[in-house]
Design an enzyme around this catalytic site. Sequence first.
Site, PDB file in Angstrom:
ATOM      1  N   PHE A  22      49.254 176.824  10.948  1.00 14.18           N
ATOM      2  CA  PHE A  22      48.948 176.180  12.232  1.00 14.18           C
ATOM      3  C   PHE A  22      50.291 175.742  12.848  1.00 14.18           C
ATOM      4  O   PHE A  22      51.125 175.149  12.167  1.00 14.18           O
ATOM      5  CB  PHE A  22      48.061 174.960  11.997  1.00 14.18           C
ATOM      6  CG  PHE A  22      47.211 174.577  13.163  1.00 14.18           C
ATOM      7  CD1 PHE A  22      45.866 174.924  13.207  1.00 14.18           C
ATOM      8  CD2 PHE A  22      47.740 173.859  14.223  1.00 14.18           C
ATOM      9  CE1 PHE A  22      45.066 174.548  14.279  1.00 14.18           C
ATOM     10  CE2 PHE A  22      46.953 173.484  15.295  1.00 14.18           C
ATOM     11  CZ  PHE A  22      45.617 173.829  15.328  1.00 14.18           C
ATOM     12  N   GLU A  58      44.725 171.619   4.688  1.00 17.59           N
ATOM     13  CA  GLU A  58      44.549 172.390   3.441  1.00 17.59           C
ATOM     14  C   GLU A  58      45.705 172.193   2.451  1.00 17.59           C
ATOM     15  O   GLU A  58      45.631 172.657   1.305  1.00 17.59           O
ATOM     16  CB  GLU A  58      44.421 173.886   3.761  1.00 17.59           C
ATOM     17  CG  GLU A  58      43.073 174.322   4.299  1.00 17.59           C
ATOM     18  CD  GLU A  58      42.782 173.837   5.713  1.00 17.59           C
ATOM     19  OE1 GLU A  58      43.720 173.823   6.528  1.00 17.59           O
ATOM     20  OE2 GLU A  58      41.626 173.455   5.993  1.00 17.59           O
ATOM     21  N   ALA A  80      53.220 170.980  10.930  1.00 15.78           N
ATOM     22  CA  ALA A  80      53.454 170.280  12.204  1.00 15.78           C
ATOM     23  C   ALA A  80      52.091 169.892  12.745  1.00 15.78           C
ATOM     24  O   ALA A  80      51.255 170.757  13.020  1.00 15.78           O
ATOM     25  CB  ALA A  80      54.178 171.190  13.178  1.00 15.78           C
ATOM     26  N   ILE A  82      50.364 168.133  15.795  1.00 14.39           N
ATOM     27  CA  ILE A  82      50.710 167.763  17.170  1.00 14.39           C
ATOM     28  C   ILE A  82      49.480 167.182  17.855  1.00 14.39           C
ATOM     29  O   ILE A  82      48.400 167.788  17.837  1.00 14.39           O
ATOM     30  CB  ILE A  82      51.255 168.997  17.929  1.00 14.39           C
ATOM     31  CG1 ILE A  82      52.488 169.545  17.184  1.00 14.39           C
ATOM     32  CG2 ILE A  82      51.618 168.619  19.370  1.00 14.39           C
ATOM     33  CD1 ILE A  82      53.052 170.832  17.747  1.00 14.39           C
ATOM     34  N   THR A  86      42.084 165.245  21.513  1.00 16.96           N
ATOM     35  CA  THR A  86      41.039 164.587  20.721  1.00 16.96           C
ATOM     36  C   THR A  86      41.637 163.800  19.554  1.00 16.96           C
ATOM     37  O   THR A  86      42.845 163.842  19.327  1.00 16.96           O
ATOM     38  CB  THR A  86      40.078 165.630  20.119  1.00 16.96           C
ATOM     39  OG1 THR A  86      40.808 166.348  19.129  1.00 16.96           O
ATOM     40  CG2 THR A  86      39.555 166.584  21.156  1.00 16.96           C
ATOM     41  N   HIS A  88      41.224 164.552  16.545  1.00 16.23           N
ATOM     42  CA  HIS A  88      41.380 165.481  15.428  1.00 16.23           C
ATOM     43  C   HIS A  88      42.726 165.270  14.742  1.00 16.23           C
ATOM     44  O   HIS A  88      42.825 165.248  13.515  1.00 16.23           O
ATOM     45  CB  HIS A  88      41.289 166.909  15.991  1.00 16.23           C
ATOM     46  CG  HIS A  88      41.035 167.952  14.951  1.00 16.23           C
ATOM     47  ND1 HIS A  88      39.885 167.989  14.206  1.00 16.23           N
ATOM     48  CD2 HIS A  88      41.781 168.998  14.537  1.00 16.23           C
ATOM     49  CE1 HIS A  88      39.950 169.019  13.385  1.00 16.23           C
ATOM     50  NE2 HIS A  88      41.091 169.639  13.562  1.00 16.23           N
ATOM     51  N   PHE A 113      56.634 165.092   1.636  1.00 17.65           N
ATOM     52  CA  PHE A 113      55.910 165.088   2.913  1.00 17.65           C
ATOM     53  C   PHE A 113      56.840 165.575   4.034  1.00 17.65           C
ATOM     54  O   PHE A 113      57.440 164.786   4.752  1.00 17.65           O
ATOM     55  CB  PHE A 113      55.425 163.659   3.184  1.00 17.65           C
ATOM     56  CG  PHE A 113      54.540 163.511   4.390  1.00 17.65           C
ATOM     57  CD1 PHE A 113      53.276 164.070   4.426  1.00 17.65           C
ATOM     58  CD2 PHE A 113      54.959 162.778   5.491  1.00 17.65           C
ATOM     59  CE1 PHE A 113      52.443 163.907   5.536  1.00 17.65           C
ATOM     60  CE2 PHE A 113      54.148 162.605   6.607  1.00 17.65           C
ATOM     61  CZ  PHE A 113      52.883 163.183   6.627  1.00 17.65           C
ATOM     62  N   ARG A 127      62.319 168.130  16.280  1.00 17.32           N
ATOM     63  CA  ARG A 127      62.424 167.793  14.848  1.00 17.32           C
ATOM     64  C   ARG A 127      62.402 169.033  13.953  1.00 17.32           C
ATOM     65  O   ARG A 127      62.322 168.926  12.734  1.00 17.32           O
ATOM     66  CB  ARG A 127      61.273 166.866  14.452  1.00 17.32           C
ATOM     67  CG  ARG A 127      61.291 165.557  15.216  1.00 17.32           C
ATOM     68  CD  ARG A 127      60.077 164.733  14.918  1.00 17.32           C
ATOM     69  NE  ARG A 127      59.897 163.690  15.912  1.00 17.32           N
ATOM     70  CZ  ARG A 127      58.799 162.952  16.049  1.00 17.32           C
ATOM     71  NH1 ARG A 127      57.780 163.149  15.238  1.00 17.32           N
ATOM     72  NH2 ARG A 127      58.707 162.040  16.982  1.00 17.32           N
TER      73      ARG A 127
HETATM   74  N1  INI Z   1      46.551 171.704  11.591  1.00 20.56           N
HETATM   75  C1  INI Z   1      47.896 171.526  11.647  1.00 20.56           C
HETATM   76  O1  INI Z   1      48.613 171.913  10.699  1.00 20.56           O
HETATM   77  N2  INI Z   1      48.453 170.947  12.745  1.00 20.56           N
HETATM   78  C2  INI Z   1      47.693 170.499  13.799  1.00 20.56           C
HETATM   79  O2  INI Z   1      48.276 169.998  14.799  1.00 20.56           O
HETATM   80  C3  INI Z   1      46.296 170.650  13.752  1.00 20.56           C
HETATM   81  N3  INI Z   1      45.480 170.189  14.838  1.00 20.56           N
HETATM   82  O3  INI Z   1      45.964 169.425  15.695  1.00 20.56           O
HETATM   83  O4  INI Z   1      44.293 170.515  14.926  1.00 20.56           O
HETATM   84  C4  INI Z   1      45.739 171.277  12.601  1.00 20.56           C
HETATM   85  N4  INI Z   1      44.395 171.486  12.502  1.00 20.56           N
HETATM   86  C5  INI Z   1      43.801 172.392  11.563  1.00 20.56           C
HETATM   87  C6  INI Z   1      43.516 171.728  10.239  1.00 20.56           C
HETATM   88  O5  INI Z   1      44.713 171.504   9.524  1.00 20.56           O
HETATM   89  C7  INI Z   1      42.619 172.605   9.363  1.00 20.56           C
HETATM   90  O6  INI Z   1      43.259 173.826   9.099  1.00 20.56           O
HETATM   91  C8  INI Z   1      41.248 172.908   9.988  1.00 20.56           C
HETATM   92  O7  INI Z   1      40.625 171.710  10.444  1.00 20.56           O
HETATM   93  C9  INI Z   1      40.311 173.594   8.950  1.00 20.56           C
HETATM   94  O8  INI Z   1      40.090 172.748   7.816  1.00 20.56           O
END
Ligand code: INI
Length: 154
Positions: A22, A58, A80, A82, A86, A88, A113, A127
Amino acid sequence: MKVVEAVLNAEGKRFAIVVSRFNTFITKRLLDGCCSELRRHLAVDEQIEVYWVPGAYEIPLAAQRLARAKRFDAIICLAAVIRGETSHFEYVASECAKGIAQVSLAGGLPVIFGVITAENLEQAIERAGSKGGNKGEDAARTAVEMVNVLAQIV
Ligand code: INI
């Protein structure tokens, strides 16, 4: 008085890097910074294994498997997160941070981390190798320091 300050020597140590797909645009830069910093401290490619996972959420599970494999001196987690529109972001960032801390304490090894938590893409870019340094490099240095300092606690 005994004062322990670790040297930064990665020779012969084994590192697993767990990196999130991601926001790959950012995490690839963290991974590059992390690997070059490990090499700067004398690690060679045979000592480094890289595991890609879907997202920051994960990372703890993959890190837990790697810790249980008992083949690594340290695990470095790169992602990362971001902030979007929402909440989330909050869940992903906090579960990732909590999980990493748990794996480190349960496994008894450094689980680092190396996760950028940013308000926006611009901040994340800063960063990941521009004016805010590179969090992947910082994570590598922290891993090497922790491996060496733990080796001196007897
Ligand atoms: N995962 C990230 O690594 N960075 C993010 O910014 C992010 N946002 O913002 O949604 C993100 N979401 C996915 C999450 O890590 C899981 O892969 C997903 O929810 C499935 O479990």
